[in-house]
Design a protein around this motif. Structure first.
Motif, PDB file in Angstrom:
ATOM      1  N   GLY A  93      -2.358  -8.210  -3.783  1.00 24.72           N
ATOM      2  CA  GLY A  93      -3.380  -9.227  -4.016  1.00 24.72           C
ATOM      3  C   GLY A  93      -3.005 -10.560  -3.397  1.00 24.72           C
ATOM      4  O   GLY A  93      -3.836 -11.227  -2.772  1.00 24.72           O
TER       5      GLY A  93
ATOM      6  N   GLN B 175      -7.311  -5.225 -11.156  1.00 22.20           N
ATOM      7  CA  GLN B 175      -6.734  -3.918 -11.473  1.00 22.20           C
ATOM      8  C   GLN B 175      -5.391  -4.098 -12.167  1.00 22.20           C
ATOM      9  O   GLN B 175      -5.093  -3.427 -13.146  1.00 22.20           O
ATOM     10  CB  GLN B 175      -6.575  -3.089 -10.201  1.00 22.20           C
ATOM     11  CG  GLN B 175      -6.085  -1.680 -10.460  1.00 22.20           C
ATOM     12  CD  GLN B 175      -5.982  -0.858  -9.188  1.00 22.20           C
ATOM     13  OE1 GLN B 175      -6.441  -1.258  -8.116  1.00 22.20           O
ATOM     14  NE2 GLN B 175      -5.374   0.300  -9.310  1.00 22.20           N
TER      15      GLN B 175
ATOM     16  N   ARG C 250       0.830  -1.211   0.000  1.00 24.13           N
ATOM     17  CA  ARG C 250       0.000   0.000   0.000  1.00 24.13           C
ATOM     18  C   ARG C 250       0.864   1.259   0.000  1.00 24.13           C
ATOM     19  O   ARG C 250       0.507   2.256  -0.619  1.00 24.13           O
ATOM     20  CB  ARG C 250      -0.959  -0.022   1.185  1.00 24.13           C
ATOM     21  CG  ARG C 250      -2.097  -0.993   0.976  1.00 24.13           C
ATOM     22  CD  ARG C 250      -3.168  -0.832   2.056  1.00 24.13           C
ATOM     23  NE  ARG C 250      -4.277  -1.707   1.791  1.00 24.13           N
ATOM     24  CZ  ARG C 250      -4.500  -2.858   2.433  1.00 24.13           C
ATOM     25  NH1 ARG C 250      -3.681  -3.250   3.406  1.00 24.13           N
ATOM     26  NH2 ARG C 250      -5.537  -3.599   2.124  1.00 24.13           N
TER      27      ARG C 250
ATOM     28  N   ARG D  14      -8.772 -12.430   2.637  1.00 25.68           N
ATOM     29  CA  ARG D  14      -9.552 -11.283   2.162  1.00 25.68           C
ATOM     30  C   ARG D  14      -9.664 -11.384   0.639  1.00 25.68           C
ATOM     31  O   ARG D  14      -9.116 -10.602  -0.108  1.00 25.68           O
ATOM     32  CB  ARG D  14      -8.889 -10.001   2.644  1.00 25.68           C
ATOM     33  CG  ARG D  14      -8.964  -9.928   4.177  1.00 25.68           C
ATOM     34  CD  ARG D  14      -7.998  -8.985   4.814  1.00 25.68           C
ATOM     35  NE  ARG D  14      -8.131  -7.613   4.372  1.00 25.68           N
ATOM     36  CZ  ARG D  14      -7.317  -6.642   4.772  1.00 25.68           C
ATOM     37  NH1 ARG D  14      -6.358  -6.891   5.641  1.00 25.68           N
ATOM     38  NH2 ARG D  14      -7.474  -5.418   4.321  1.00 25.68           N
ATOM     39  N   HIS D  15     -10.413 -12.396   0.213  1.00 27.74           N
ATOM     40  CA  HIS D  15     -10.425 -12.798  -1.188  1.00 27.74           C
ATOM     41  C   HIS D  15     -11.039 -11.764  -2.121  1.00 27.74           C
ATOM     42  O   HIS D  15     -10.532 -11.577  -3.237  1.00 27.74           O
ATOM     43  CB  HIS D  15     -11.119 -14.160  -1.335  1.00 27.74           C
ATOM     44  CG  HIS D  15     -10.427 -15.223  -0.549  1.00 27.74           C
ATOM     45  ND1 HIS D  15      -9.198 -15.728  -0.896  1.00 27.74           N
ATOM     46  CD2 HIS D  15     -10.768 -15.846   0.609  1.00 27.74           C
ATOM     47  CE1 HIS D  15      -8.811 -16.622  -0.006  1.00 27.74           C
ATOM     48  NE2 HIS D  15      -9.745 -16.721   0.919  1.00 27.74           N
ATOM     49  N   ASP D  16     -12.094 -11.087  -1.709  1.00 26.64           N
ATOM     50  CA  ASP D  16     -12.698 -10.076  -2.589  1.00 26.64           C
ATOM     51  C   ASP D  16     -11.701  -8.951  -2.878  1.00 26.64           C
ATOM     52  O   ASP D  16     -11.568  -8.501  -4.024  1.00 26.64           O
ATOM     53  CB  ASP D  16     -13.982  -9.507  -1.978  1.00 26.64           C
ATOM     54  CG  ASP D  16     -15.107 -10.529  -1.954  1.00 26.64           C
ATOM     55  OD1 ASP D  16     -15.050 -11.525  -2.703  1.00 26.64           O
ATOM     56  OD2 ASP D  16     -16.067 -10.321  -1.174  1.00 26.64           O
ATOM     57  N   GLU D  17     -10.998  -8.507  -1.849  1.00 29.07           N
ATOM     58  CA  GLU D  17      -9.993  -7.460  -2.033  1.00 29.07           C
ATOM     59  C   GLU D  17      -8.835  -7.967  -2.899  1.00 29.07           C
ATOM     60  O   GLU D  17      -8.307  -7.225  -3.735  1.00 29.07           O
ATOM     61  CB  GLU D  17      -9.451  -6.988  -0.691  1.00 29.07           C
ATOM     62  CG  GLU D  17     -10.452  -6.255   0.178  1.00 29.07           C
ATOM     63  CD  GLU D  17      -9.883  -5.980   1.558  1.00 29.07           C
ATOM     64  OE1 GLU D  17      -9.120  -5.005   1.681  1.00 29.07           O
ATOM     65  OE2 GLU D  17     -10.191  -6.757   2.482  1.00 29.07           O
TER      66      GLU D  17
ATOM     67  N   LEU E 207      -3.307 -10.266   0.473  1.00 28.79           N
ATOM     68  CA  LEU E 207      -4.712 -10.248   0.890  1.00 28.79           C
ATOM     69  C   LEU E 207      -5.342 -11.636   0.765  1.00 28.79           C
ATOM     70  O   LEU E 207      -6.129 -12.048   1.619  1.00 28.79           O
ATOM     71  CB  LEU E 207      -5.491  -9.213   0.074  1.00 28.79           C
ATOM     72  CG  LEU E 207      -5.112  -7.755   0.355  1.00 28.79           C
ATOM     73  CD1 LEU E 207      -5.757  -6.838  -0.677  1.00 28.79           C
ATOM     74  CD2 LEU E 207      -5.481  -7.345   1.771  1.00 28.79           C
TER      75      LEU E 207
ATOM     76  N   ALA F 205      -9.872  -8.005  -6.482  1.00 29.32           N
ATOM     77  CA  ALA F 205      -9.918  -6.633  -6.999  1.00 29.32           C
ATOM     78  C   ALA F 205      -8.515  -6.138  -7.364  1.00 29.32           C
ATOM     79  O   ALA F 205      -8.331  -5.494  -8.408  1.00 29.32           O
ATOM     80  CB  ALA F 205     -10.576  -5.702  -5.981  1.00 29.32           C
ATOM     81  N   CYS F 206      -7.531  -6.445  -6.547  1.00 24.51           N
ATOM     82  CA  CYS F 206      -6.147  -6.041  -6.847  1.00 24.51           C
ATOM     83  C   CYS F 206      -5.649  -6.709  -8.122  1.00 24.51           C
ATOM     84  O   CYS F 206      -5.052  -6.059  -8.983  1.00 24.51           O
ATOM     85  CB  CYS F 206      -5.219  -6.406  -5.692  1.00 24.51           C
ATOM     86  SG  CYS F 206      -5.389  -5.373  -4.254  1.00 24.51           S
TER      87      CYS F 206
END
Length: 109
Positions: free
Chosen positions: A77, A95, A60, A85-88, A80, A91-92
């Motif tokens: 990703g 992206q 980050r 924290r699979h949804d996050e 996480l 998303a990484c």
């Protein structure tokens, strides 16, 4: 990241000297807090060491300096995902996949 530091980190990683690699990169982050590459590499090393919260934090920091840094997005990703924290994580990685491919270096003939 400056070439001497790059070479040192590469040697340490090749020798699997993770504690020393981590210490070297942490020092480099303190000396050069605006270097997104150093933060991203620290995130990768923290992840390899199983320190996933620290890995996410370093990634980050890299992304704060250089939004869209490809390696930082991938490393974040991965961290996480390991934290559950699979949804996050997805998303990484999405992206990262939307970024244009890196350009090849010009042929140095």
């Amino acid at each position: 990241m400056k070439p001497p530091l790059t070479r040192k980190v590469q040697r340490l990683l090749a020798a699997n000297r993770m504690d020393e690699t981590r210490a070297t990169l942490r020092q480099a982050c303190t000396q050069n807090p605006g270097d997104a590459e150093v933060w991203s590499l620290l995130g990768m090393v923290e992840g390899r060491m199983g320190r996933y919260e620290d890995a996410a934090c370093a990634c980050r920091r890299s992304l704060a300096v250089h939004p869209g840094h490809p390696a930082a997005l991938a490393n974040l990703g991965n961290a996480l995902a390991m934290l559950g924290r699979h949804d996050e994580a997805v998303a990484c990685h999405r992206q990262r996949l939307r970024l244009p491919p890196p350009t090849a270096a010009p042929d140095a003939r």
